[in-house]
Design a protein around this motif. Structure first.
Motif, PDB file in Angstrom:
ATOM      1  N   ILE A 104      -4.743   4.566   5.147  1.00  0.00           N
ATOM      2  CA  ILE A 104      -6.066   4.390   4.530  1.00  0.00           C
ATOM      3  C   ILE A 104      -6.405   2.911   4.388  1.00  0.00           C
ATOM      4  O   ILE A 104      -7.516   2.476   4.712  1.00  0.00           O
ATOM      5  CB  ILE A 104      -6.125   5.087   3.159  1.00  0.00           C
ATOM      6  CG1 ILE A 104      -6.021   6.607   3.336  1.00  0.00           C
ATOM      7  CG2 ILE A 104      -7.420   4.733   2.419  1.00  0.00           C
ATOM      8  CD1 ILE A 104      -5.844   7.366   2.034  1.00  0.00           C
ATOM      9  N   SER A 105      -5.450   2.118   3.910  1.00  0.00           N
ATOM     10  CA  SER A 105      -5.700   0.680   3.753  1.00  0.00           C
ATOM     11  C   SER A 105      -5.974   0.032   5.100  1.00  0.00           C
ATOM     12  O   SER A 105      -6.845  -0.833   5.225  1.00  0.00           O
ATOM     13  CB  SER A 105      -4.502   0.002   3.075  1.00  0.00           C
ATOM     14  OG  SER A 105      -3.359   0.000   3.910  1.00  0.00           O
ATOM     15  N   GLY A 106      -5.244   0.466   6.123  1.00  0.00           N
ATOM     16  CA  GLY A 106      -5.467  -0.068   7.461  1.00  0.00           C
ATOM     17  C   GLY A 106      -6.814   0.343   8.031  1.00  0.00           C
ATOM     18  O   GLY A 106      -7.482  -0.450   8.712  1.00  0.00           O
ATOM     19  N   PHE A 107      -7.225   1.572   7.741  1.00  0.00           N
ATOM     20  CA  PHE A 107      -8.524   2.057   8.234  1.00  0.00           C
ATOM     21  C   PHE A 107      -9.671   1.277   7.595  1.00  0.00           C
ATOM     22  O   PHE A 107     -10.637   0.915   8.264  1.00  0.00           O
ATOM     23  CB  PHE A 107      -8.668   3.548   7.936  1.00  0.00           C
ATOM     24  CG  PHE A 107      -9.943   4.144   8.451  1.00  0.00           C
ATOM     25  CD1 PHE A 107     -10.108   4.417   9.798  1.00  0.00           C
ATOM     26  CD2 PHE A 107     -10.994   4.411   7.581  1.00  0.00           C
ATOM     27  CE1 PHE A 107     -11.295   4.953  10.281  1.00  0.00           C
ATOM     28  CE2 PHE A 107     -12.183   4.947   8.046  1.00  0.00           C
ATOM     29  CZ  PHE A 107     -12.343   5.218   9.411  1.00  0.00           C
ATOM     30  N   ILE A 108      -9.564   1.018   6.291  1.00  0.00           N
ATOM     31  CA  ILE A 108     -10.578   0.215   5.601  1.00  0.00           C
ATOM     32  C   ILE A 108     -10.643  -1.171   6.217  1.00  0.00           C
ATOM     33  O   ILE A 108     -11.720  -1.724   6.466  1.00  0.00           O
ATOM     34  CB  ILE A 108     -10.265   0.111   4.092  1.00  0.00           C
ATOM     35  CG1 ILE A 108     -10.349   1.484   3.433  1.00  0.00           C
ATOM     36  CG2 ILE A 108     -11.224  -0.866   3.408  1.00  0.00           C
ATOM     37  CD1 ILE A 108      -9.862   1.492   1.998  1.00  0.00           C
ATOM     38  N   VAL A 255      -5.146  -5.806  -0.071  1.00  0.00           N
ATOM     39  CA  VAL A 255      -5.265  -7.222  -0.435  1.00  0.00           C
ATOM     40  C   VAL A 255      -4.101  -8.036   0.125  1.00  0.00           C
ATOM     41  O   VAL A 255      -4.283  -9.142   0.639  1.00  0.00           O
ATOM     42  CB  VAL A 255      -5.337  -7.382  -1.971  1.00  0.00           C
ATOM     43  CG1 VAL A 255      -5.233  -8.848  -2.361  1.00  0.00           C
ATOM     44  CG2 VAL A 255      -6.633  -6.782  -2.504  1.00  0.00           C
ATOM     45  N   THR A 256      -2.894  -7.476   0.045  1.00  0.00           N
ATOM     46  CA  THR A 256      -1.730  -8.198   0.551  1.00  0.00           C
ATOM     47  C   THR A 256      -1.837  -8.431   2.045  1.00  0.00           C
ATOM     48  O   THR A 256      -1.561  -9.534   2.544  1.00  0.00           O
ATOM     49  CB  THR A 256      -0.435  -7.426   0.239  1.00  0.00           C
ATOM     50  OG1 THR A 256      -0.331  -7.230  -1.177  1.00  0.00           O
ATOM     51  CG2 THR A 256       0.784  -8.200   0.716  1.00  0.00           C
ATOM     52  N   GLN A 257      -2.253  -7.407   2.792  1.00  0.00           N
ATOM     53  CA  GLN A 257      -2.408  -7.602   4.232  1.00  0.00           C
ATOM     54  C   GLN A 257      -3.531  -8.586   4.539  1.00  0.00           C
ATOM     55  O   GLN A 257      -3.439  -9.378   5.480  1.00  0.00           O
ATOM     56  CB  GLN A 257      -2.680  -6.274   4.947  1.00  0.00           C
ATOM     57  CG  GLN A 257      -2.666  -6.444   6.472  1.00  0.00           C
ATOM     58  CD  GLN A 257      -3.067  -5.204   7.228  1.00  0.00           C
ATOM     59  OE1 GLN A 257      -3.539  -4.232   6.648  1.00  0.00           O
ATOM     60  NE2 GLN A 257      -2.909  -5.236   8.533  1.00  0.00           N
ATOM     61  N   LEU A 258      -4.594  -8.547   3.726  1.00  0.00           N
ATOM     62  CA  LEU A 258      -5.707  -9.479   3.916  1.00  0.00           C
ATOM     63  C   LEU A 258      -5.211 -10.917   3.867  1.00  0.00           C
ATOM     64  O   LEU A 258      -5.463 -11.714   4.780  1.00  0.00           O
ATOM     65  CB  LEU A 258      -6.766  -9.255   2.834  1.00  0.00           C
ATOM     66  CG  LEU A 258      -7.894 -10.304   2.769  1.00  0.00           C
ATOM     67  CD1 LEU A 258      -8.740 -10.251   4.030  1.00  0.00           C
ATOM     68  CD2 LEU A 258      -8.759 -10.087   1.537  1.00  0.00           C
ATOM     69  N   PHE A 259      -4.458 -11.247   2.814  1.00  0.00           N
ATOM     70  CA  PHE A 259      -4.005 -12.623   2.661  1.00  0.00           C
ATOM     71  C   PHE A 259      -2.889 -12.969   3.635  1.00  0.00           C
ATOM     72  O   PHE A 259      -2.806 -14.091   4.124  1.00  0.00           O
ATOM     73  CB  PHE A 259      -3.565 -12.870   1.225  1.00  0.00           C
ATOM     74  CG  PHE A 259      -4.708 -12.941   0.258  1.00  0.00           C
ATOM     75  CD1 PHE A 259      -5.945 -13.418   0.659  1.00  0.00           C
ATOM     76  CD2 PHE A 259      -4.557 -12.518  -1.049  1.00  0.00           C
ATOM     77  CE1 PHE A 259      -7.005 -13.483  -0.224  1.00  0.00           C
ATOM     78  CE2 PHE A 259      -5.617 -12.582  -1.951  1.00  0.00           C
ATOM     79  CZ  PHE A 259      -6.849 -13.062  -1.531  1.00  0.00           C
ATOM     80  N   ASP A 260      -1.996 -12.011   3.901  1.00  0.00           N
ATOM     81  CA  ASP A 260      -0.922 -12.274   4.856  1.00  0.00           C
ATOM     82  C   ASP A 260      -1.489 -12.560   6.242  1.00  0.00           C
ATOM     83  O   ASP A 260      -1.064 -13.490   6.924  1.00  0.00           O
ATOM     84  CB  ASP A 260       0.042 -11.088   4.925  1.00  0.00           C
ATOM     85  CG  ASP A 260       1.071 -11.126   3.802  1.00  0.00           C
ATOM     86  OD1 ASP A 260       1.042 -12.078   3.005  1.00  0.00           O
ATOM     87  OD2 ASP A 260       1.903 -10.206   3.725  1.00  0.00           O
ATOM     88  N   GLY A 306       5.339   5.842  11.786  1.00  0.00           N
ATOM     89  CA  GLY A 306       6.280   6.044  10.690  1.00  0.00           C
ATOM     90  C   GLY A 306       6.809   4.795  10.025  1.00  0.00           C
ATOM     91  O   GLY A 306       7.940   4.800   9.532  1.00  0.00           O
ATOM     92  N   THR A 307       5.998   3.720   9.976  1.00  0.00           N
ATOM     93  CA  THR A 307       6.445   2.508   9.288  1.00  0.00           C
ATOM     94  C   THR A 307       5.368   2.015   8.333  1.00  0.00           C
ATOM     95  O   THR A 307       4.220   2.452   8.393  1.00  0.00           O
ATOM     96  CB  THR A 307       6.775   1.371  10.275  1.00  0.00           C
ATOM     97  OG1 THR A 307       5.577   0.942  10.927  1.00  0.00           O
ATOM     98  CG2 THR A 307       7.781   1.811  11.314  1.00  0.00           C
ATOM     99  N   SER A 308       5.745   1.073   7.484  1.00  0.00           N
ATOM    100  CA  SER A 308       4.801   0.472   6.549  1.00  0.00           C
ATOM    101  C   SER A 308       3.858  -0.470   7.291  1.00  0.00           C
ATOM    102  O   SER A 308       3.907  -0.583   8.521  1.00  0.00           O
ATOM    103  CB  SER A 308       5.564  -0.280   5.447  1.00  0.00           C
ATOM    104  OG  SER A 308       6.451  -1.223   6.008  1.00  0.00           O
ATOM    105  N   THR A 309       3.026  -1.174   6.566  1.00  0.00           N
ATOM    106  CA  THR A 309       1.948  -1.992   7.123  1.00  0.00           C
ATOM    107  C   THR A 309       2.409  -2.954   8.214  1.00  0.00           C
ATOM    108  O   THR A 309       3.360  -3.713   8.040  1.00  0.00           O
ATOM    109  CB  THR A 309       1.276  -2.809   6.005  1.00  0.00           C
ATOM    110  OG1 THR A 309       0.852  -1.913   4.973  1.00  0.00           O
ATOM    111  CG2 THR A 309       0.078  -3.574   6.534  1.00  0.00           C
ATOM    112  N   ALA A 310       1.710  -2.917   9.347  1.00  0.00           N
ATOM    113  CA  ALA A 310       1.965  -3.848  10.447  1.00  0.00           C
ATOM    114  C   ALA A 310       1.002  -5.024  10.315  1.00  0.00           C
ATOM    115  O   ALA A 310      -0.147  -4.852   9.900  1.00  0.00           O
ATOM    116  CB  ALA A 310       1.777  -3.158  11.788  1.00  0.00           C
ATOM    117  N   THR A 311       1.468  -6.196  10.655  1.00  0.00           N
ATOM    118  CA  THR A 311       0.618  -7.376  10.534  1.00  0.00           C
ATOM    119  C   THR A 311       1.071  -8.458  11.495  1.00  0.00           C
ATOM    120  O   THR A 311       2.148  -8.369  12.100  1.00  0.00           O
ATOM    121  CB  THR A 311       0.655  -7.911   9.081  1.00  0.00           C
ATOM    122  OG1 THR A 311      -0.307  -8.948   8.927  1.00  0.00           O
ATOM    123  CG2 THR A 311       2.036  -8.462   8.740  1.00  0.00           C
TER     124      THR A 311
END
Length: 443
Positions: A104-108, A255-260, A306-311
């Protein structure tokens, strides 16, 4: 190779491959590290090895083909820790639900990327602040590299102290760092790679850092549904993640992915002038926007696999420093990571202390940007200090950037320099404050 515009970017196939090798070797640690962290949630370690590798391959290739930039992607460090220890273990959120929140966070993120939201945010950040972010990430990288190599270590009294230089492993790390510095000083383009290979051969020969050649070089991947990839593939639970109780977690991931990603892409782009507008077509802005879109899409892909946020990975700067300038570097990185599926025993034989010195050197190179900050401006001075200090001290790029923005706006307001504030800076600062407020919310 016209597709990648090599001549236009003043590079060639050999340089792009060398750059990819530098990135590959410096971020190879993410495969076993991410599997180890996420397996604490109950997910299969073997499945996570394959999943992390596949996410890296797919998302990095996406950046190369779609954005034509030398930016590598994988599961973000810090974000995987939040996923495991805060969401799953701390708040007892089942890992399928947590994966749903990641999606969901990635889709947003992806939707906002098409609206130029992140490009707007980046363009709103003052140039001096962007240099400070680059320098701060450099400090963070160097600190992380020295810590992992045990050149520095924890101390109950002083918090941090110098490591045990009588330890052969520490001496080995310093030796590899010395090689890297030498090759850099001599302008050897493939210096990072040569230092790692030379160091590895020496470590294998003398058993340094417990290094030894593996008995088996090839291991077939496990795709079974018992302990293999299919045990976590497409197991995300999006509907369960739509509950109000999960909203703070989704916001934190967003927010964390945004700043990272802002910090990483800004810092990496600054080192290689990747996003400069060299023509009226504003090619730099287009590449930046596409890189952002690929970054956001990567999170959705990762959640499904199957993993957490990619960046985007900070280690991409290792390749940029080695001369990588186009998406061909990313394609080579993706191809090299294909080997991880079949040759995990071999690549795991590369001693860790032959890789961590690369992070230290890249940190030094990124920190050089601090010399270009206008310290005569009080707001720049205070903000740069907090960005550079807080990233390594809190072990968080996000926290460093947040402290920097809040202090920047505060100084501007106190000095009544309202004309130097814009909508983008105000929006980011409000988000930063929201992140800190979320720490007081139990979900």
């Amino acid at each position: 190779m016209d597709f990648f515009k090599l001549k236009e970017n003043k590079t060639n196939v050999k340089t792009e491959f060398n750059a990819a090798m530098a990135i590959f070797l410096s971020m190879l640690y993410i495969v076993p590290t991410n599997a180890s962290i996420l397996s604490a949630t109950g997910m299969s370690y073997d499945a996570l090895i394959i999943a992390t590798t596949l996410v890296t391959i797919i998302t990095t290739a996406m950046v190369g083909l779609f954005a034509n930039t030398p930016i590598a992607m994988s599961t973000g460090m810090g974000l995987n820790v939040f996923f495991t220890y805060s969401m799953c273990l701390g708040q007892n959120i089942p890992w399928p639900t947590a994966l749903g929140a990641v999606f969901i966070s990635g889709f947003i993120f992806l939707v906002l990327s098409f609206t130029n939201f992140r490009v707007f945010i980046l363009k709103s950040i003052p140039e001096d602040f962007r240099k400070a972010i680059s320098a701060g990430i450099g400090c963070f990288l160097a600190f992380m590299g020295m810590n992992q190599a045990h050149i520095i270590q924890a101390d109950p009294v002083t918090l941090i102290k110098i490591g045990n230089f009588a330890d052969a492993n520490v001496q080995f790390a310093l030796f590899v760092l010395f090689l890297i510095v030498c090759f850099w000083a001599w302008n050897v383009r493939a210096g990072f790679i040569l230092a790692v290979l030379i160091g590895s051969v020496i470590a294998w020969a003398f058993g340094i850092n417990d290094a030894k050649l593996p008995e088996n070089f090839i291991a077939l991947p496990d795709f079974s549904s018992e302990h293999g990839l299919m045990s976590i593939f497409a197991k995300l639970d999006i509907f369960a993640a739509l509950k109000i109780a999960i909203l703070p977690a989704i916001m934190t991931l967003f927010v964390t992915q945004l700043f990272d990603s802002i910090g990483t892409i800004t810092g990496a782009g600054l080192r290689g002038n990747l996003f400069e507008n060299k023509s009226e077509e504003k090619e730099g802005d287009k590449k930046l926007g596409k890189t952002m879109i690929a970054d956001a899409a990567g999170t959705c892909v990762g959640a499904v696999i199957g993993t957490s946020t990619a960046t985007a990975f900070v280690e991409s700067t290792a390749g940029i420093e080695a001369g990588g300038r186009t998406g061909l570097t990313s394609i080579f990185v993706a191809l090299l990571f294909c080997l991880c599926i079949f040759f995990v025993p071999f690549f795991k034989a590369i001693p860790a202390n032959a890789i961590y010195p690369i992070l230290i050197m890249v940190g030094i190179l990124m920190f050089m940007e601090v010399s270009r900050v206008d310290f005569k401006d009080p707001a720049n001075c205070v903000a740069t200090f907090f960005v550079v200090i807080m990233m390594p001290f809190t072990y968080s790029i996000t926290t460093g950037i947040a402290f920097g923005f809040i202090s920047y706006v505060l100084v501007r307001l106190l000095r009544k320099e309202f004309d130097k504030l814009n909508k983008g800076i105000i929006v980011i600062t409000i988000i930063c404050l929201a992140v800190f407020l979320l720490q007081f919310i139990k979900f």
